[in-house]
Design a protein around this motif. Structure first.
Motif, PDB file in Angstrom:
ATOM      1  N   UNK A   1       0.848  -1.188   0.000  1.00  0.00           N
ATOM      2  CA  UNK A   1       0.000   0.000   0.000  1.00  0.00           C
ATOM      3  C   UNK A   1       0.885   1.240   0.000  1.00  0.00           C
ATOM      4  N   UNK A   2       1.015   1.893  -1.137  1.00  0.00           N
ATOM      5  CA  UNK A   2       1.925   3.036  -1.295  1.00  0.00           C
ATOM      6  C   UNK A   2       1.132   4.334  -1.253  1.00  0.00           C
ATOM      7  N   UNK A   3       0.793   4.770  -0.061  1.00  0.00           N
ATOM      8  CA  UNK A   3       0.073   6.035   0.068  1.00  0.00           C
ATOM      9  C   UNK A   3       1.042   7.205  -0.046  1.00  0.00           C
ATOM     10  N   UNK A   4       0.523   8.355  -0.385  1.00  0.00           N
ATOM     11  CA  UNK A   4       1.364   9.554  -0.482  1.00  0.00           C
ATOM     12  C   UNK A   4       1.995   9.872   0.863  1.00  0.00           C
ATOM     13  N   UNK A   5       1.234   9.682   1.923  1.00  0.00           N
ATOM     14  CA  UNK A   5       1.738   9.974   3.263  1.00  0.00           C
ATOM     15  C   UNK A   5       2.909   9.053   3.619  1.00  0.00           C
ATOM     16  N   UNK A   6       2.776   7.788   3.263  1.00  0.00           N
ATOM     17  CA  UNK A   6       3.851   6.834   3.549  1.00  0.00           C
ATOM     18  C   UNK A   6       5.120   7.186   2.771  1.00  0.00           C
ATOM     19  N   UNK A   7       4.973   7.486   1.487  1.00  0.00           N
ATOM     20  CA  UNK A   7       6.136   7.815   0.659  1.00  0.00           C
ATOM     21  C   UNK A   7       6.800   9.103   1.136  1.00  0.00           C
ATOM     22  N   UNK A   8       5.994  10.088   1.471  1.00  0.00           N
ATOM     23  CA  UNK A   8       6.545  11.360   1.941  1.00  0.00           C
ATOM     24  C   UNK A   8       7.339  11.155   3.234  1.00  0.00           C
ATOM     25  N   UNK A   9       6.795  10.359   4.152  1.00  0.00           N
ATOM     26  CA  UNK A   9       7.489  10.093   5.407  1.00  0.00           C
ATOM     27  C   UNK A   9       8.764   9.290   5.170  1.00  0.00           C
ATOM     28  N   UNK A  10       8.719   8.371   4.220  1.00  0.00           N
ATOM     29  CA  UNK A  10       9.873   7.532   3.916  1.00  0.00           C
ATOM     30  C   UNK A  10      11.062   8.362   3.464  1.00  0.00           C
ATOM     31  N   UNK A  11      10.781   9.474   2.762  1.00  0.00           N
ATOM     32  CA  UNK A  11      11.857  10.306   2.212  1.00  0.00           C
ATOM     33  C   UNK A  11      11.920  11.680   2.877  1.00  0.00           C
ATOM     34  N   UNK A  12      11.313  11.784   4.063  1.00  0.00           N
ATOM     35  CA  UNK A  12      11.381  13.012   4.880  1.00  0.00           C
ATOM     36  C   UNK A  12      10.958  14.243   4.081  1.00  0.00           C
ATOM     37  N   UNK A  13       9.840  14.136   3.400  1.00  0.00           N
ATOM     38  CA  UNK A  13       9.316  15.220   2.586  1.00  0.00           C
ATOM     39  C   UNK A  13       7.854  15.448   2.947  1.00  0.00           C
ATOM     40  N   UNK A  14       7.376  16.622   2.622  1.00  0.00           N
ATOM     41  CA  UNK A  14       5.943  16.857   2.733  1.00  0.00           C
ATOM     42  C   UNK A  14       5.251  16.249   1.524  1.00  0.00           C
ATOM     43  N   UNK A  15       3.972  15.967   1.641  1.00  0.00           N
ATOM     44  CA  UNK A  15       3.226  15.397   0.528  1.00  0.00           C
ATOM     45  C   UNK A  15       3.240  16.340  -0.670  1.00  0.00           C
ATOM     46  N   UNK A  16       3.077  17.626  -0.413  1.00  0.00           N
ATOM     47  CA  UNK A  16       3.053  18.597  -1.512  1.00  0.00           C
ATOM     48  C   UNK A  16       4.404  18.674  -2.220  1.00  0.00           C
ATOM     49  N   UNK A  17       5.509  18.609  -1.453  1.00  0.00           N
ATOM     50  CA  UNK A  17       6.843  18.626  -2.049  1.00  0.00           C
ATOM     51  C   UNK A  17       7.081  17.364  -2.870  1.00  0.00           C
ATOM     52  N   UNK A  18       6.644  16.221  -2.346  1.00  0.00           N
ATOM     53  CA  UNK A  18       6.751  14.960  -3.073  1.00  0.00           C
ATOM     54  C   UNK A  18       6.011  15.041  -4.403  1.00  0.00           C
ATOM     55  N   UNK A  19       4.795  15.517  -4.359  1.00  0.00           N
ATOM     56  CA  UNK A  19       3.990  15.619  -5.577  1.00  0.00           C
ATOM     57  C   UNK A  19       4.636  16.556  -6.592  1.00  0.00           C
ATOM     58  N   UNK A  20       5.122  17.700  -6.124  1.00  0.00           N
ATOM     59  CA  UNK A  20       5.704  18.701  -7.019  1.00  0.00           C
ATOM     60  C   UNK A  20       6.968  18.177  -7.700  1.00  0.00           C
ATOM     61  N   UNK A  21       7.877  17.558  -6.922  1.00  0.00           N
ATOM     62  CA  UNK A  21       9.116  17.045  -7.506  1.00  0.00           C
ATOM     63  C   UNK A  21       8.847  15.924  -8.498  1.00  0.00           C
ATOM     64  N   UNK A  22       7.925  15.053  -8.141  1.00  0.00           N
ATOM     65  CA  UNK A  22       7.596  13.939  -9.024  1.00  0.00           C
ATOM     66  C   UNK A  22       7.037  14.448 -10.346  1.00  0.00           C
ATOM     67  N   UNK A  23       6.147  15.404 -10.275  1.00  0.00           N
ATOM     68  CA  UNK A  23       5.528  15.955 -11.479  1.00  0.00           C
ATOM     69  C   UNK A  23       6.564  16.670 -12.342  1.00  0.00           C
ATOM     70  N   UNK A  24       7.479  17.411 -11.725  1.00  0.00           N
ATOM     71  CA  UNK A  24       8.497  18.141 -12.479  1.00  0.00           C
ATOM     72  C   UNK A  24       9.435  17.204 -13.220  1.00  0.00           C
ATOM     73  N   UNK A  25       9.791  16.075 -12.601  1.00  0.00           N
ATOM     74  CA  UNK A  25      10.763  15.164 -13.190  1.00  0.00           C
ATOM     75  C   UNK A  25      10.161  14.179 -14.174  1.00  0.00           C
ATOM     76  N   UNK A  26       8.963  13.683 -13.885  1.00  0.00           N
ATOM     77  CA  UNK A  26       8.389  12.610 -14.703  1.00  0.00           C
ATOM     78  C   UNK A  26       7.113  13.010 -15.426  1.00  0.00           C
ATOM     79  N   UNK A  27       6.630  14.214 -15.146  1.00  0.00           N
ATOM     80  CA  UNK A  27       5.381  14.674 -15.764  1.00  0.00           C
ATOM     81  C   UNK A  27       4.227  13.726 -15.464  1.00  0.00           C
ATOM     82  N   UNK A  28       4.263  13.106 -14.298  1.00  0.00           N
ATOM     83  CA  UNK A  28       3.205  12.229 -13.810  1.00  0.00           C
ATOM     84  C   UNK A  28       3.006  12.492 -12.328  1.00  0.00           C
TER      85      UNK A  28
END
Length: 326
Positions: free
Chosen positions: A240-267
């Motif tokens: 179960x790969x929730x945004x909250x879990x991934x953000x915590x795994x990499x010490x990031x906020x959910x919004x920062x995770x989403x923004x970086x992912x979108x900028x790099x992969x356009x997804x």
């Protein structure tokens, strides 16, 4: 190296598994395939699993395959050396397929994955296998190879591959690693790591300009934090790969995770996870390894109708069209 197409044997029912795990059982180790209602032994033997520097993983071992089955998983960007000492290996990365057979002599292949790929491995009851895999993170290559180095050029192509001629020294290094399968002491670990680097150096020396086969497109991945996030997702697509879990795994906020992912992969993160699970389901359906209901379940959809809609949006055809041709 032999590139070949796998065929289904009409009179043998081949099982399929996405998830496997290794357990200790007295003096043996077992690889189990996890199905919904049971666990079935897939192989038994002495397995190697060693990781160091966060960039190199060594696995393999000597085992006896216990059942006819197909293992399917996702592989992150990697530089992979496979050495087969005994038995046969049938495996593929997406549509790049290999059949290694040690009947005449031990054999090896090196493959570069510049982006995530679906991995498939066939198991056959009674097949005795002795093999070793060296897996390197792409950054391990880029930190060591110059721009004009054949290894660097090899690493720029997704699914670049080359057969490796094993000389006596390589075989001795491989046997030494196999013998030191479970290093425990400091000296044993140092010995294991030295052997790994030495074997890798011997293999990479065979990569010369124009000696390897490549795909048509050059891919130059960005080795940023997003790459590490993608690697983590690829290794845990069954979780179960929730945004909250991934953000915590990499010490990031959910919004920062989403923004970086979108900028790099356009997804979006969720979009990437959904697409990768659908791609694995599509490959399984194409190979006749799974029913549509099973594909829906393993792709994370509780209702086949929702899976069908998502599948058609992603690939332009419903899963029934692919499954009906098998």
């Amino acid at each position: 190296m032999v590139k070949m197409t796998f065929s289904r044997e009409e009179n043998r029912k081949i099982k399929k598994t996405v998830l496997t795990k290794k357990i200790e059982c007295h003096d043996k180790q077992l690889i189990l395939m996890q199905e919904r209602t049971q666990e079935t032994p897939l192989a038994e033997g002495d397995f190697i699993a060693y990781r160091f520097h966060d960039n190199i993983t060594v696995h393999g071992g000597t085992s006896s395959e216990l059942a006819d089955s197909n293992m399917v998983s996702a592989v992150p960007p990697s530089f992979i050396v496979t050495v087969l000492l005994q038995g046969q290996l049938r495996f593929s990365y997406d549509d790049l397929e290999f059949h290694l057979d040690s009947k005449t002599k031990p054999c090896a292949v090196v493959v570069n994955l510049a982006k995530p790929a679906n991995f498939r491995r066939e198991f056959r009851a009674g097949n005795q296998v002795s093999k070793l895999n060296l897996c390197f993170h792409p950054s391990w290559i880029t930190q060591r190879a110059g721009l004009d180095c054949p290894v660097q050029q090899f690493s720029r192509y997704h699914k670049a591959h080359q057969h490796i001629e094993l000389d006596q020294e390589m075989l001795e290094l491989t046997h030494a690693l196999m013998a030191l399968s479970h290093p425990q002491t400091f000296q044993e670990k140092m010995r294991f790591e030295i052997l790994t680097h030495t074997l890798a150096a011997r293999v990479l020396n065979q990569l010369t300009q124009g000696s390897f086969q490549v795909e048509t497109d050059i891919i130059t991945p960005r080795y940023s934090q997003v790459t590490h996030i993608v690697n983590y997702i690829e290794k845990n697509l069954d979780q179960n790969l929730s945004l909250e879990h991934l953000a915590a795994q990499f010490s990031m906020s959910v919004s920062n995770l989403q923004r970086r992912f979108k900028q790099n992969l356009n997804l979006t993160v969720s979009g990437y996870i959904r697409l990768r699970r659908l791609e694995i389901a599509k490959q399984q359906l194409e190979r006749g390894q799974i029913t549509i209901t099973e594909a829906a379940y393993e792709a994370g959809y509780q209702h086949p109708s929702n899976f069908t809609s998502a599948f058609k949006r992603a690939f332009g055809v419903p899963p029934q069209q692919i499954y009906a041709t098998k």
